[in-house]
Design a protein around this motif. Structure first.
Motif, mmCIF file in Angstrom:
data_model
loop_
_atom_site.group_PDB
_atom_site.id
_atom_site.type_symbol
_atom_site.label_atom_id
_atom_site.label_comp_id
_atom_site.label_asym_id
_atom_site.label_seq_id
_atom_site.Cartn_x
_atom_site.Cartn_y
_atom_site.Cartn_z
ATOM 1 N N ALA A 23 0.821 -1.214 0.000
ATOM 2 C CA ALA A 23 0.000 0.000 0.000
ATOM 3 C C ALA A 23 0.853 1.262 0.000
ATOM 4 O O ALA A 23 0.394 2.323 -0.433
ATOM 5 N N LEU A 24 2.081 1.164 0.488
ATOM 6 C CA LEU A 24 2.960 2.334 0.553
ATOM 7 C C LEU A 24 3.761 2.546 -0.723
ATOM 8 O O LEU A 24 4.289 3.631 -0.957
ATOM 9 N N ARG A 25 3.850 1.557 -1.551
ATOM 10 C CA ARG A 25 4.787 1.604 -2.672
ATOM 11 C C ARG A 25 4.338 2.516 -3.808
ATOM 12 O O ARG A 25 5.115 2.806 -4.711
ATOM 13 N N ASP A 26 3.088 2.947 -3.780
ATOM 14 C CA ASP A 26 2.598 3.830 -4.838
ATOM 15 C C ASP A 26 2.694 5.308 -4.471
ATOM 16 O O ASP A 26 2.343 6.171 -5.268
ATOM 17 N N GLY A 27 3.165 5.593 -3.247
ATOM 18 C CA GLY A 27 3.210 6.971 -2.784
ATOM 19 C C GLY A 27 4.543 7.642 -3.053
ATOM 20 O O GLY A 27 5.318 7.238 -3.929
ATOM 21 N N GLN A 28 4.816 8.682 -2.258
ATOM 22 C CA GLN A 28 6.078 9.404 -2.346
ATOM 23 C C GLN A 28 6.886 9.195 -1.079
ATOM 24 O O GLN A 28 6.336 8.858 -0.025
ATOM 25 N N ALA A 29 8.178 9.427 -1.192
ATOM 26 C CA ALA A 29 9.068 9.272 -0.041
ATOM 27 C C ALA A 29 10.167 10.319 -0.112
ATOM 28 O O ALA A 29 10.501 10.837 -1.182
ATOM 29 N N VAL A 30 10.725 10.604 1.043
ATOM 30 C CA VAL A 30 11.870 11.515 1.113
ATOM 31 C C VAL A 30 13.060 10.882 0.403
ATOM 32 O O VAL A 30 13.311 9.678 0.523
ATOM 33 N N PHE A 31 13.781 11.714 -0.348
ATOM 34 C CA PHE A 31 15.033 11.278 -0.969
ATOM 35 C C PHE A 31 16.172 12.058 -0.340
ATOM 36 O O PHE A 31 16.164 13.286 -0.311
ATOM 37 N N LEU A 32 17.157 11.335 0.214
ATOM 38 C CA LEU A 32 18.288 11.955 0.904
ATOM 39 C C LEU A 32 19.605 11.596 0.212
ATOM 40 O O LEU A 32 20.249 10.607 0.564
ATOM 41 N N PRO A 33 20.042 12.398 -0.755
ATOM 42 C CA PRO A 33 21.405 12.215 -1.254
ATOM 43 C C PRO A 33 22.387 12.650 -0.177
ATOM 44 O O PRO A 33 22.020 13.337 0.779
ATOM 45 N N MET A 34 23.628 12.271 -0.327
ATOM 46 C CA MET A 34 24.629 12.551 0.699
ATOM 47 C C MET A 34 24.737 14.037 1.011
ATOM 48 O O MET A 34 24.905 14.429 2.170
ATOM 49 N N GLU A 35 24.609 14.885 -0.017
ATOM 50 C CA GLU A 35 24.789 16.323 0.204
ATOM 51 C C GLU A 35 23.675 16.947 1.034
ATOM 52 O O GLU A 35 23.808 18.072 1.509
ATOM 53 N N ARG A 36 22.584 16.231 1.242
ATOM 54 C CA ARG A 36 21.493 16.771 2.056
ATOM 55 C C ARG A 36 21.575 16.340 3.522
ATOM 56 O O ARG A 36 20.679 16.621 4.310
ATOM 57 N N VAL A 37 22.643 15.636 3.867
ATOM 58 C CA VAL A 37 22.864 15.205 5.253
ATOM 59 C C VAL A 37 24.131 15.873 5.761
ATOM 60 O O VAL A 37 25.184 15.797 5.112
ATOM 61 N N GLY A 38 24.017 16.541 6.911
ATOM 62 C CA GLY A 38 25.151 17.284 7.442
ATOM 63 C C GLY A 38 26.004 16.477 8.391
ATOM 64 O O GLY A 38 25.709 15.315 8.712
ATOM 65 N N ALA A 39 27.054 17.108 8.864
ATOM 66 C CA ALA A 39 27.946 16.491 9.844
ATOM 67 C C ALA A 39 27.513 16.811 11.261
ATOM 68 O O ALA A 39 28.172 16.402 12.220
ATOM 69 N N ASP A 40 26.405 17.541 11.403
ATOM 70 C CA ASP A 40 25.893 17.922 12.723
ATOM 71 C C ASP A 40 24.554 17.271 13.036
ATOM 72 O O ASP A 40 23.859 17.683 13.956
ATOM 73 N N GLY A 41 24.186 16.264 12.253
ATOM 74 C CA GLY A 41 22.921 15.569 12.492
ATOM 75 C C GLY A 41 21.728 16.164 11.765
ATOM 76 O O GLY A 41 20.650 15.576 11.770
ATOM 77 N N ARG A 42 21.916 17.307 11.147
ATOM 78 C CA ARG A 42 20.807 17.929 10.426
ATOM 79 C C ARG A 42 20.705 17.365 9.016
ATOM 80 O O ARG A 42 21.692 16.976 8.416
ATOM 81 N N TYR A 43 19.487 17.342 8.513
ATOM 82 C CA TYR A 43 19.278 16.857 7.151
ATOM 83 C C TYR A 43 18.107 17.595 6.513
ATOM 84 O O TYR A 43 17.209 18.078 7.198
ATOM 85 N N ASP A 44 18.153 17.687 5.207
ATOM 86 C CA ASP A 44 17.133 18.381 4.433
ATOM 87 C C ASP A 44 16.207 17.338 3.813
ATOM 88 O O ASP A 44 16.592 16.645 2.868
ATOM 89 N N ALA A 45 14.998 17.246 4.343
ATOM 90 C CA ALA A 45 14.043 16.226 3.893
ATOM 91 C C ALA A 45 12.974 16.810 2.983
ATOM 92 O O ALA A 45 11.877 16.272 2.878
ATOM 93 N N SER A 46 13.297 17.902 2.313
ATOM 94 C CA SER A 46 12.292 18.587 1.497
ATOM 95 C C SER A 46 12.094 17.956 0.123
ATOM 96 O O SER A 46 11.120 18.258 -0.560
ATOM 97 N N GLU A 47 13.027 17.095 -0.278
ATOM 98 C CA GLU A 47 12.935 16.509 -1.617
ATOM 99 C C GLU A 47 12.129 15.215 -1.578
ATOM 100 O O GLU A 47 12.507 14.242 -0.931
#
Length: 206
Positions: A23-47
């Motif tokens: 049921a979940l496979r037809d939806g959308q999901a966050v995509f996290l390439p390496m450049e969207r993850v920081g060295a301080d634990g922060r990440y950009d989940a907008s994509e």
């Protein structure tokens, strides 16, 4: 009263995406390439991407997992994150992430803090394999890394204390950086004013 366990005893490593309900496979999901993850634990989940486009060729994770970069120099630099607040139930990211899924015995945020320890990074770097420039931390290192496990209430207290203290340090660093930037601006303006004659320095020279 704290226990010491190998990480593989209290977490799953790189879980399979086959567990994702149809049921979940037809939806959308966050995509996290390496450049969207920081060295301080922060990440950009907008994509967000359609899951059908992410299903093959990317690393799978879900909300609550911890991701750790496995390739050099991202591992040494501390790239990783606790995905407790991932906006979609599941996500996909760079193939250069190891995914750690905590059991009920350990809090995600506490587990993430373990992966930020300098000893974890140092020992992991020593265990890297592969060609120069493409070395990676093997999953076996993470699986066998011994970690201290206090009771869950103490884990929560540790995380809350660290969050409060690091927030103070981050604020102090931000203030210092702003002051440095203002000093640089003043220095540049002073040089410009002097060399263009806006400031008369003859009396100072005399």
């Amino acid at each position: 009263h704290w226990r010491v366990r190998r990480l593989k005893r209290i977490a799953r490593l790189n879980p399979s995406k086959s567990e994702v309900p149809l049921a979940l496979r037809d939806g959308q999901a966050v995509f996290l390439p390496m450049e969207r993850v920081g060295a301080d634990g922060r990440y950009d989940a907008s994509e967000l991407w359609p899951i059908s486009e992410l299903w093959n060729g990317f690393t799978y994770f879900r909300r609550g997992d911890v991701v750790v970069a496995k390739i050099t120099p991202c591992f040494e630099n501390g790239k990783g994150a606790c995905l407790e607040h991932l906006p979609t139930p599941i996500g996909f990211g760079s193939t250069e992430f190891h995914v750690i899924r905590p059991s009920k015995a350990i809090a995600s945020a506490y587990l993430y803090r373990i992966t930020t320890l300098s000893e974890f990074r140092r020992l992991g770097t020593n265990e890297m394999t592969g060609a120069a420039g493409q070395q990676r931390v093997p999953v076996e290192f993470i699986a066998n890394f011994p970690i201290p496990i206090p009771p869950l209430p103490e884990q929560t207290a540790i995380v809350e204390y660290l969050d409060a203290q690091t927030a103070k340090l981050d604020a102090a660093i931000a203030t210092a950086r702003r002051e440095i930037e203002l000093l640089r601006e003043y220095r540049e303006r002073l040089i410009a004013d002097v060399v263009t004659g806006k400031v008369d320095v003859r009396q100072v020279a005399a």
